[in-house]
Design an enzyme around this catalytic site. Structure first.
Site, short mmCIF file in Angstrom:
data_model
loop_
_atom_site.label_atom_id
_atom_site.label_comp_id
_atom_site.label_asym_id
_atom_site.label_seq_id
_atom_site.Cartn_x
_atom_site.Cartn_y
_atom_site.Cartn_z
CB CYS A 41 7.74 0.08 -1.25
SG CYS A 41 6.15 -0.06 -2.02
CB CYS A 81 -6.64 -1.51 -9.41
SG CYS A 81 -7.26 -0.69 -7.93
CB CYS A 101 -4.89 -6.10 -3.27
SG CYS A 101 -5.64 -4.48 -3.01
CB CYS A 116 4.25 1.55 -8.98
SG CYS A 116 4.90 2.78 -7.93
CB CYS A 164 -2.78 -3.09 -9.66
SG CYS A 164 -1.71 -3.49 -8.27
CD GLU A 215 6.69 -9.68 -4.94
OE1 GLU A 215 7.53 -10.25 -5.64
OE2 GLU A 215 5.71 -9.08 -5.39
CB SER A 238 -0.39 4.80 -1.34
OG SER A 238 -0.99 4.96 -2.60
N GLY A 242 -1.54 -4.72 -1.40
CA GLY A 242 -2.66 -4.50 -0.50
C GLY A 242 -3.16 -3.08 -0.43
CD GLU A 243 -6.66 0.91 0.09
OE1 GLU A 243 -6.21 1.14 -1.05
OE2 GLU A 243 -6.63 1.74 1.01
CG ASN A 303 5.96 0.74 -13.75
OD1 ASN A 303 6.76 1.27 -14.52
ND2 ASN A 303 5.76 1.18 -12.52
CB SER A 346 -4.30 5.25 -6.33
OG SER A 346 -3.13 4.81 -5.70
CG HIS A 396 -4.73 5.78 -10.95
ND1 HIS A 396 -3.51 6.37 -10.70
CD2 HIS A 396 -4.76 4.68 -10.15
CE1 HIS A 396 -2.85 5.67 -9.81
NE2 HIS A 396 -3.59 4.65 -9.45
N1 SAH Z 1 -3.71 0.08 -2.58
C1 SAH Z 1 -2.91 1.26 -2.44
C2 SAH Z 1 -1.43 0.99 -2.36
C3 SAH Z 1 -0.82 0.02 -3.35
S1 SAH Z 1 -0.51 0.57 -4.96
C4 SAH Z 1 -3.25 2.22 -3.56
O1 SAH Z 1 -4.05 1.89 -4.43
O2 SAH Z 1 -2.77 3.34 -3.53
C5 SAH Z 1 0.76 1.73 -4.90
C6 SAH Z 1 0.80 2.62 -6.15
O3 SAH Z 1 1.19 1.88 -7.32
C7 SAH Z 1 -0.57 3.21 -6.44
O4 SAH Z 1 -0.54 4.54 -6.81
C8 SAH Z 1 -0.99 2.33 -7.61
O5 SAH Z 1 -2.02 2.89 -8.28
C9 SAH Z 1 0.31 2.20 -8.37
N2 SAH Z 1 0.30 1.15 -9.40
C10 SAH Z 1 -0.36 -0.01 -9.36
N3 SAH Z 1 -0.16 -0.70 -10.51
C11 SAH Z 1 0.65 0.04 -11.29
C12 SAH Z 1 1.23 -0.17 -12.58
N4 SAH Z 1 1.02 -1.26 -13.28
N5 SAH Z 1 2.03 0.82 -13.07
C13 SAH Z 1 2.29 1.92 -12.33
N6 SAH Z 1 1.78 2.15 -11.11
C14 SAH Z 1 0.96 1.22 -10.58
#
Ligand code: SAH
Length: 349
Positions: A103, A114, A110, A337, A117, A90, A195, A163-164, A294, A218, A220
């Site tokens: 984006c 996490c 991935c 996100c 996610c 996507e 990111s 993905g990362e 989200n 990220s 968190h």
């Molecule tokens: N793997 C990379 C890029 C993908 S995630 C990373 O971890 O940064 C892109 C952003 O979306 C990151 O900051 C991630 O932590 C955030 N994200 C992932 N799941 C989310 C969710 N459920 N609600 C809000 N942000 C989220």
């Protein structure tokens, strides 16, 4: 199968042109045609017959196909792309004043897993190639040109999709080189952000290989224990080492590192969390993005109430760290996100 033209950066193309004694302007002609003009027919401009034949015979010019498009009421657009091996990824266009940020995804699924996610829930399938990354950009641009004419302006590129990106460093790096090339899309380096969840082997390559590209971490949670729970690779690459590695990356004068912080109700949203976060980042060229969690199908975390979010920001303000509360865009079509999941996404209207 022929290799993809879109896997070549400008210097690869120049090497090919020289090795095969083709006309010298062929590299710039091809980049101009496919990246600046974004034409999807064979190049007929400033190419010798021999160069035309060589590239048509040896390279594949197809791009990932748009499978479905969801347009959100806030004009966010989510694309599902079908790749040659039928896997799907996507891509999201996020609007601001008739211009867009894109984006991009860097992997099918991935491997970071996490806990918050949606992409992590689909597991890891494979890395994307450079052409599959660059292809998301070109196809989204063409879609805008056809469907929102006059609005085909994509000003920012963020690697925040599936993905990362640092786990697929080589392909992402080459895609950046293509985006930056003056002969093609000519995107400004300050407009590209990668990111990461904190993948140290990639961070260690940053200064030498992708200097000047913006970095978002990220984060968190400032507490290792809690971060372990959210981002499992924190056990291998702990936050203190991640931050120390980032501190070694030189920044331009006006540049800063973005620290992303998802706010999860009753987990990482207290004044104590904010104090510790502020203490960790104070004095750095930092910018904090607070992202209320989200939700996605099956998620058990919740987003805190707005007043709690504002209180959290209030604590960070006392550290004088610029902080933005990022409002969700496109969440009615699961494009916000962490809502990208090309395997288990429910059918949307
Ligand atoms: N793997 C990379 C890029 C993908 S995630 C990373 O971890 O940064 C892109 C952003 O979306 C990151 O900051 C991630 O932590 C955030 N994200 C992932 N799941 C989310 C969710 N459920 N609600 C809000 N942000 C989220």
């Amino acid at each position: 199968m022929k290799p993809s033209f879109y896997d070549l950066n400008y210097s690869d193309l120049e090497t090919l042109v020289n090795q095969n004694n083709l006309n010298h302007s062929a590299a710039s002609a091809l980049f101009n045609w496919h990246y600046k003009k974004k034409e999807n027919r064979p190049c007929v401009d400033k190419l010798s017959k021999a160069a035309m034949a060589f590239f048509n015979d040896h390279f594949d010019f197809s791009l990932p196909e748009i499978d479905t498009v969801h347009e959100s009421s806030d004009r966010t657009v989510k694309f599902l792309f079908k790749l040659k091996d039928h896997h799907k990824v996507e891509t999201v266009l996020i609007p601001f004043h008739n211009k867009y940020s894109i984006c991009l995804s860097s992997q099918v699924g991935c491997a970071m897993n996490c806990s918050f996610c949606f992409t992590g829930k689909q597991g890891f399938t494979r890395n994307l190639t450079t052409s599959e990354i660059v292809g998301q950009f070109i196809q989204a641009w063409r879609w805008l040109a056809a469907n929102r004419p006059g609005e085909e302006r994509i000003l920012n590129i963020v690697f925040m999709g599936q993905g990362e990106p640092l786990h697929n460093f080589d392909a992402v790096k080459k895609a950046c080189e293509i985006f930056l090339s003056k002969h093609g899309t000519s995107v400004g380096i300050q407009k590209i952000t990668i990111s990461t969840a904190g993948y140290i082997p990639g961070l260690e390559r940053w200064s030498e290989e992708i200097p000047g590209v913006n970095l978002a971490l990220s984060l968190h949670s400032p507490f290792e224990e809690k971060r372990n729970e959210l981002i499992p690779i924190n056990k291998k690459y702990p936050l203190d080492q991640v931050l120390a590695t980032i501190d070694k990356i030189p920044l331009n004068k006006k540049q800063f590192v973005t620290y992303e912080y998802i706010l999860i109700k009753d987990f990482n949203d207290t004044a104590e969390d904010a104090e510790k976060l502020g203490a960790l980042l104070v004095g750095k060229s930092a910018y904090i993005n607070l992202i209320p969690f989200n939700a996605f199908p099956g998620s058990h975390y919740k987003s805190p109430a707005l007043d709690k979010i504002e209180k959290f920001k209030g604590v960070l303000d006392t550290f004088k760290i610029p902080t933005l509360i990022r409002t969700a865009k496109g969440d009615d079509v699961l494009a916000a996100c962490g809502q990208l999941n090309s395997k288990n996404a429910p059918n949307l209207p």
